[in-house]
Design an enzyme around this catalytic site. Structure first.
Site, PDB file in Angstrom:
ATOM      1  CG  HIS A 110      -2.045  -1.018   1.116  1.00 56.99           C
ATOM      2  ND1 HIS A 110      -2.662  -1.369  -0.067  1.00 56.99           N
ATOM      3  CD2 HIS A 110      -2.645  -1.770   2.095  1.00 56.99           C
ATOM      4  CE1 HIS A 110      -3.589  -2.286   0.182  1.00 56.99           C
ATOM      5  NE2 HIS A 110      -3.591  -2.554   1.470  1.00 56.99           N
ATOM      6  CG  HIS A 180      -7.799  -0.874   2.687  1.00 55.23           C
ATOM      7  ND1 HIS A 180      -8.419  -1.695   3.593  1.00 55.23           N
ATOM      8  CD2 HIS A 180      -6.717  -1.559   2.232  1.00 55.23           C
ATOM      9  CE1 HIS A 180      -7.732  -2.817   3.716  1.00 55.23           C
ATOM     10  NE2 HIS A 180      -6.692  -2.766   2.883  1.00 55.23           N
ATOM     11  CD  GLU A 309      -8.167  -3.938  -0.205  1.00 56.94           C
ATOM     12  OE1 GLU A 309      -7.002  -3.515  -0.438  1.00 56.94           O
ATOM     13  OE2 GLU A 309      -8.389  -4.926   0.516  1.00 56.94           O
TER      14      GLU A 309
END
Length: 345
Positions: A110, A180, A309
């Protein structure tokens, strides 16, 4: 539809702001400029009762808490530059090797420990939309090129939260932005394992230690077959990792806005549909929530929230057979994802 903003604090001379988007039919979405993070979504159930259906914090500064960032579940955050994992933080592009920081076992996750999720974005109300903007300098977290990222949020009276993403890079660079958010459609502390899910994907990307092998495999006759509605928990123990944290290869062509997934909670009647122009979607069943965080008296424990996601595939820079995730001058990351809420009697 209305949008209002409230300054809640100042950090390093930057205002911390909470924005509230509210439509005329009972849905409210709150977003902070810390990480361009969705902090709250409240929607009505089949009886008209409005409740919280996401995991997050009421106070924006909690998203900058050191303990939270050191054990970060990315609650509602915009993840980037590259959402999901890059194996060992390494990729080569145009003859140059790049090393990114390692922050998830042996991998980069991420966007790294100082990724987009903890940056203070610039928030601006433009008409009936909220626009969040972030400039990421060349070399930040090891990524090449200056990137200007923009997320436009629009809440419609049809209970659609439309997220239009644009990221322009001054050099070739992998870019993969997602939201998210963790959902629990029950609207209260409860397991999500008896909530139902359907995913419009005939294939998925098998992974070893969360990194795709490169294979694109059929979901048929596996634990990953969500071609029709079934509970999250029905086949979860048949997954190699006894949960879901996998990328699904969506059936629609990249660039075409189509439905990617549907979730239903029969008790509340709430329905969530996801539409996207992206080619993949990570379905995460929230196993690694560990009770460290809470909203009021709702402590977030394992399998109490799920994530849809939308994304390019994990580790895409290292798999030439995966869809092209490289943003370049004149070829921005430009995609749309929609969360649509409704009820079923």
């Amino acid at each position: 539809m209305s949008i209002k903003s409230t300054q809640t604090a100042v950090v390093n001379e930057q205002a911390i702001v909470l924005f509230e988007l509210k439509n005329n039919t009972g849905t409210t979405v709150c977003i902070t400029n810390i990480g361009s993070t969705i902090t709250s979504i409240q929607t009505p159930d089949k009886n008209g009762k409005i409740e919280e259906i996401t995991l997050g914090f009421n106070k924006p500064l909690e998203y900058l808490n050191e303990a939270y960032l050191n054990n970060c579940p990315y609650l509602g955050a915009t993840a980037g530059r590259f959402a999901n994992r890059i194996a060992k933080g390494k990729f080569s592009l145009e003859g140059q090797s790049h090393q990114l920081p390692i922050n998830n076992d042996a991998n980069h996750l991420h966007g790294g420990p100082d990724g987009f999720h903890q940056q203070i974005w610039k928030g601006q109300i433009e008409g009936e939309s909220l626009v969040m903007t972030l400039v990421s300098p060349d070399g930040h977290m090891g990524y090449p090129g200056k990137v200007t990222a923009r997320v436009k949020y629009t809440l419609t009276d049809e209970h659609e939260l439309v997220m239009d993403y644009l990221a322009e890079s001054e050099q070739a660079c992998p870019v993969n932005l997602t939201n998210h958010a963790y959902f629990n459609l029950r609207g209260k502390k409860a397991s999500i394992l008896d909530q139902e899910v359907m995913i419009m994907a005939d294939h998925y990307t098998p992974a070893i230690d969360a990194i795709p092998t490169g294979e694109i495999a059929p979901v048929k006759d596996t634990a990953f077959d969500f071609s029709s509605l079934r509970t999250i928990g029905e086949k979860i123990d048949a997954s190699p990792i006894k949960t879901y944290d996998h990328n699904f290869v969506l059936n629609h062509p990249e660039g075409q806005l189509e439905r990617a997934a549907l979730a239903l909670d029969k008790e509340s009647g709430r329905v969530l549909e996801v539409f996207t122009t992206l080619p993949g979607m990570q379905f995460y069943a929230g196993k690694f929530l560990d009770g460290s965080y809470a909203r009021g008296d709702w402590q977030f424990d394992s399998h109490e929230g799920f994530c849809f996601e939308t994304q390019y595939f994990p580790d895409s820079p290292n798999h030439p057979n995966f869809p092209d995730c490289i943003a370049r001058p004149g070829k921005p990351f430009e995609h749309t994802t929609v969360f649509k809420f409704s009820v079923q009697a």
